[in-house]
Enzyme design. Structure first.
Site, PDB file in Angstrom:
ATOM      1  N   HIS A 118      27.264  37.495  45.576  1.00  0.00           N
ATOM      2  CA  HIS A 118      27.493  36.739  44.358  1.00  0.00           C
ATOM      3  C   HIS A 118      26.740  37.114  43.008  1.00  0.00           C
ATOM      4  O   HIS A 118      27.031  37.045  41.933  1.00  0.00           O
ATOM      5  CB  HIS A 118      27.403  35.127  44.409  1.00  0.00           C
ATOM      6  CG  HIS A 118      28.166  34.786  45.633  1.00  0.00           C
ATOM      7  ND1 HIS A 118      27.452  34.408  46.769  1.00  0.00           N
ATOM      8  CD2 HIS A 118      29.330  34.636  45.790  1.00  0.00           C
ATOM      9  CE1 HIS A 118      28.142  34.211  47.760  1.00  0.00           C
ATOM     10  NE2 HIS A 118      29.416  34.103  47.319  1.00  0.00           N
ATOM     11  N   HIS A 153      28.749  27.669  40.233  1.00  0.00           N
ATOM     12  CA  HIS A 153      29.245  28.630  41.255  1.00  0.00           C
ATOM     13  C   HIS A 153      27.952  29.767  41.151  1.00  0.00           C
ATOM     14  O   HIS A 153      27.659  30.014  39.957  1.00  0.00           O
ATOM     15  CB  HIS A 153      30.617  29.281  41.088  1.00  0.00           C
ATOM     16  CG  HIS A 153      30.773  30.347  41.998  1.00  0.00           C
ATOM     17  ND1 HIS A 153      30.522  31.631  42.108  1.00  0.00           N
ATOM     18  CD2 HIS A 153      31.828  30.095  43.254  1.00  0.00           C
ATOM     19  CE1 HIS A 153      31.174  32.123  43.300  1.00  0.00           C
ATOM     20  NE2 HIS A 153      31.790  31.284  43.781  1.00  0.00           N
ATOM     21  N   GLU A 168      27.732  33.003  41.437  1.00  0.00           N
ATOM     22  CA  GLU A 168      28.019  34.223  40.581  1.00  0.00           C
ATOM     23  C   GLU A 168      27.965  33.968  39.041  1.00  0.00           C
ATOM     24  O   GLU A 168      27.603  34.585  38.407  1.00  0.00           O
ATOM     25  CB  GLU A 168      29.558  34.525  40.769  1.00  0.00           C
ATOM     26  CG  GLU A 168      30.048  35.966  39.911  1.00  0.00           C
ATOM     27  CD  GLU A 168      31.593  36.344  40.215  1.00  0.00           C
ATOM     28  OE1 GLU A 168      31.931  35.906  41.332  1.00  0.00           O
ATOM     29  OE2 GLU A 168      31.912  36.850  39.007  1.00  0.00           O
ATOM     30  N   THR A 190      34.738  36.780  38.745  1.00  0.00           N
ATOM     31  CA  THR A 190      35.597  37.927  39.526  1.00  0.00           C
ATOM     32  C   THR A 190      36.733  37.072  40.321  1.00  0.00           C
ATOM     33  O   THR A 190      37.621  37.677  40.627  1.00  0.00           O
ATOM     34  CB  THR A 190      34.696  38.593  40.328  1.00  0.00           C
ATOM     35  OG1 THR A 190      34.116  38.006  41.202  1.00  0.00           O
ATOM     36  CG2 THR A 190      34.045  39.650  39.531  1.00  0.00           C
ATOM     37  N   SER A 198      34.637  28.671  49.360  1.00  0.00           N
ATOM     38  CA  SER A 198      34.935  30.002  48.740  1.00  0.00           C
ATOM     39  C   SER A 198      35.965  29.778  47.485  1.00  0.00           C
ATOM     40  O   SER A 198      37.068  29.171  47.674  1.00  0.00           O
ATOM     41  CB  SER A 198      35.754  30.675  49.817  1.00  0.00           C
ATOM     42  OG  SER A 198      36.581  31.695  49.605  1.00  0.00           O
ATOM     43  N   ASN A 242      37.720  32.291  45.816  1.00  0.00           N
ATOM     44  CA  ASN A 242      39.107  32.773  45.910  1.00  0.00           C
ATOM     45  C   ASN A 242      39.987  32.263  46.996  1.00  0.00           C
ATOM     46  O   ASN A 242      41.023  32.101  46.795  1.00  0.00           O
ATOM     47  CB  ASN A 242      38.829  34.199  45.951  1.00  0.00           C
ATOM     48  CG  ASN A 242      38.563  34.502  47.435  1.00  0.00           C
ATOM     49  OD1 ASN A 242      39.315  34.877  48.344  1.00  0.00           O
ATOM     50  ND2 ASN A 242      37.342  34.693  48.013  1.00  0.00           N
TER      51      ASN A 242
HETATM   52  S1  SF4 Z   1      35.965  39.084  45.964  1.00  0.00           S
HETATM   53 FE1  SF4 Z   1      35.949  40.766  44.528  1.00  0.00          FE
HETATM   54  S2  SF4 Z   1      33.938  40.524  43.345  1.00  0.00           S
HETATM   55 FE2  SF4 Z   1      33.958  38.906  45.130  1.00  0.00          FE
HETATM   56  S3  SF4 Z   1      32.951  40.383  46.937  1.00  0.00           S
HETATM   57 FE3  SF4 Z   1      35.221  40.589  47.069  1.00  0.00          FE
HETATM   58  S4  SF4 Z   1      35.567  42.602  45.718  1.00  0.00           S
HETATM   59 FE4  SF4 Z   1      33.423  41.674  45.018  1.00  0.00          FE
END
Ligand code: SF4
Length: 329
Positions: A78, A128, A130, A168, A226, A228
């Site tokens: 991150h 977060h 990041e 990201t 997480s 994402n």
């Molecule tokens: S989700 Fe995207 S920014 Fe995060 S580690 Fe994977 S490629 Fe890199």
């Protein structure tokens, strides 16, 4: 038999290049220097991955004060603030930086534009790591906006030189909405040439957009921390498909599958395929008779390892590290 007849697997799903690299950095550091290797924050946000590395000798810490002198330290995927980098240097640790190169790219952009006098609006989730790392590239002049209400409230010191950066791993659609609100309030704002949301986040969300309407239920393999993975579950729910996120097969609830003919399955960028396979095995026990992979983008992105971990200094040979279990439905 509860009714699930077919599992449709999202493509792509699971590990991205940044996660692959970050885990490999810890494994190679363990192979080269021996245990313990200290890791600041969870190397990636996945319980299985973290427990696996703990068993191999990694020690996860949040505060550098917990790291003994002379230790080897890895920064998580991150990224970290300038203050953390400086503290690690001052304490003399051997540092390997597993920050995803796509996060580093955002850090570099922030530093470059700050030198030109820019102030920043960062779209991201408070707390977060990041976001803390990216905001911590500057001591001032970077403001977090989590939603459109924040955009209405934020008070930059000047608006002539204002730039947008993003975490990201955001929802692509949410980020577009917040960026539009920023553009409406600050028409001269500078937006990234290429958006900061990474290819892996984009591809996994695109796959869910195709998959969700074809299934009665979507399961996302991912840990609660997480970002994402959470966005994948939310996206399916927004598209009207009941969706649940599980850390492992043991968290599946039989009741979710009652009357369900088709189950969609995906995994966040930090979730290993071995967990996906365990979830498939459990859904088979609940009645699935077929597993089918969606057509989807094949990802070929690979990031290089940092200096000092590619080659064993003593032997001059590439250090062999046991490969993690790989894909297969
Ligand atoms: S989700 Fe995207 S920014 Fe995060 S580690 Fe994977 S490629 Fe890199």
């Amino acid at each position: 038999m509860l009714g699930a007849k077919e599992v449709l697997l999202a493509e792509p799903r699971g590990f991205c290049a940044g996660v692959d690299r970050a885990i490999e950095i810890v494994e190679r550091a363990l192979a080269k220097f021996g245990a313990p290797i200290y890791v600041r924050h969870e190397i990636v946000h996945n319980t299985f991955v973290v427990n696996d590395l703990k068993a191999k000798g990694a020690i996860f810490i949040e505060d550098l004060a917990e790291v003994p002198p002379g230790a080897t330290l890895v920064f998580s995927a991150h990224g970290v603030s300038k203050a953390v980098q400086a503290e690690a240097k001052a304490r003399g640790f051997t540092v390997f930086d597993a920050t995803c190169p796509l996060v580093t790219k955002v850090h570099v952009e922030v530093a470059k534009l700050a030198k030109e006098g820019y102030e920043f609006l960062m779209i991201g989730h408070k707390g977060h790591p990041e976001v803390e790392g990216t905001m911590g590239q500057l001591s001032e002049g970077i403001h977090l906006v989590e939603d459109e209400a924040d955009v209405a409230r934020v008070q930059p010191r000047q608006t002539e030189k204002l730039a947008v950066v993003t975490q990201t791993t955001l929802s692509v659609d949410d980020a577009a909405g917040i960026t539009a609100a920023i553009r409406a309030r600050f028409p001269q704002v500078r937006e990234p040439k290429q958006q900061d949301i990474c290819y892996a986040t984009q591809n996994r969300q695109d796959a869910v957009k195709v998959l969700a309407p074809q299934v009665d239920l979507l399961i996302v393999v991912g840990s609660p921390t997480s970002s994402n993975s959470n966005r994948l579950r939310e996206l399916a729910a927004r598209l009207g498909t009941p969706a649940y996120m599980v850390d492992n097969a043991g968290e599946l609830d039989e009741q979710w599958f009652e009357g369900v003919a088709r189950v969609g399955l995906t995994a966040g960028a930090s979730a290993p395929e071995v967990l996906v396979n365990e979830v498939i095995a459990r859904i088979r026990q609940l009645g699935a008779v077929a597993v089918r992979k969606m057509d989807g983008i094949e990802e070929t992105v690979k990031f290089p390892l940092p200096k000092g971990l590619k080659i064993d200094a003593a032997t001059g040979l590439e250090i062999e590290v046991r490969k993690r279990p790989e894909t297969g439905a």
